[in-house]
Design an enzyme around this catalytic site. Sequence first.
Site, PDB file in Angstrom:
ATOM      1  N   ARG A 190       6.096  52.233 151.342  1.00  0.00           N
ATOM      2  CA  ARG A 190       4.787  52.128 151.988  1.00  0.00           C
ATOM      3  C   ARG A 190       4.744  53.126 153.134  1.00  0.00           C
ATOM      4  NH1 ARG A 190       3.773  49.009 156.280  1.00  0.00           N
ATOM      5  NH2 ARG A 190       5.241  47.327 155.804  1.00  0.00           N
ATOM      6  N   HIS A 240       1.203  48.073 156.929  1.00  0.00           N
ATOM      7  CA  HIS A 240       0.961  46.978 155.992  1.00  0.00           C
ATOM      8  C   HIS A 240      -0.541  46.740 155.842  1.00  0.00           C
ATOM      9  CE1 HIS A 240       1.464  43.152 153.918  1.00  0.00           C
ATOM     10  NE2 HIS A 240       0.616  42.629 154.770  1.00  0.00           N
ATOM     11  N   TYR A 282       8.761  48.530 163.920  1.00  0.00           N
ATOM     12  CA  TYR A 282       9.895  47.977 163.164  1.00  0.00           C
ATOM     13  C   TYR A 282      10.597  48.978 162.247  1.00  0.00           C
ATOM     14  CZ  TYR A 282       6.065  47.340 159.739  1.00  0.00           C
ATOM     15  OH  TYR A 282       4.991  47.526 158.909  1.00  0.00           O
TER      16      TYR A 282
END
Length: 367
Positions: free
Chosen positions: A252, A256, A265
Amino acid sequence: MTEPTPMVQLLTPEGKRTAHPDFSLDPTPEEVRGLYRDMVLVRRFDGEAAALQRQGELGLWTQSLGQEAAQVGSGRALRGTDYAFPTFREHGVAWCRGVDPVSLMGMFRGVNHGGWDPDEKNFHLYTIVIGAQTLHATGYAMGVAKDGGDEAVIAYFGDGASSQGDVSEAFTFAAVYDAPVVFFCQNNQWAISEPTERQSRVPLARRADGFGFPGVRVDGNDVLACLAVTRWALDFARQGGGPVLVEAFTYRMGAHSTSDDPGRYRSRAEEELWADRDPIERVRRYLLCEGWADQAFFDAVAAESEELARDVRRRVREMADPDPGAIFRHVYAGPHPLVEEERVQYERYLAGFDTSDTLETAEGGAR
């Protein structure tokens, strides 16, 4: 330590063709150009939707940036009669099934629940509940088998959803009933903010072993490999072999969703590493290497993608707000006193607002 699971690859990141003993594919130049065009157009309207959200035109958007090969490759493997059950990120599959991109955005704008007919497109409405669509797909596939049909069903989900109980239950029922369903897991390595290694001690494709059906790991940034593996899995399922799990190992590249900040993160170095494995650039290099496309072709596709973005932007902004009273219709098959009471109360509430287009100022002007 677990042994590494081999990954099917037919096209290297440098755009070189490779062979695989179990999964062969011999696409024509026209077919490869078509796959390239699909991925470019999907990425462009996906990016436009993200921009529209930032401008306040959409409430939310979930980008598929970086996952175009997994989605287009698997989407183009489907027959017209096959049925797909998506999550909320399968914009590339929706494109392959003929769903208007603006219909996808209508749900995120809050004007509909999905502006396409699932029975017409053989593409179910987006599912927000994580993993629930795998059960829907399994039940549908069981029905196909009982009806004696030769269609196959495909269920999309992510690596995060693989930890949901619904997915394990779907695996169980599909295995026991030999349901003609392909479970297509797009392992983009980040379930919102948790990496896959925090969820599973083995590659996700190996989970199929415990349920007694095949699992295949494929390079999810290789559109040719995704096409070949998914085509094989669908044929296996529709010919009575039962379910198959395909793990498309991808990344990805974006957030998100538009409410997420991946910089909190994951590292910039990781993102740069995967940027070099871009699925679109991989096909572009292959086309150039084979002499199957020139700069005029790439320019034409880029121009087409910009025209698509302009059209999407205009039509999204022109989408009419829904009738507020529509939420009370079709709640039940027939009239219901509680729903009717709530409808009347809501209409009184709305009537309390001043809906005039202009308000007179003290000076007699309009503002």
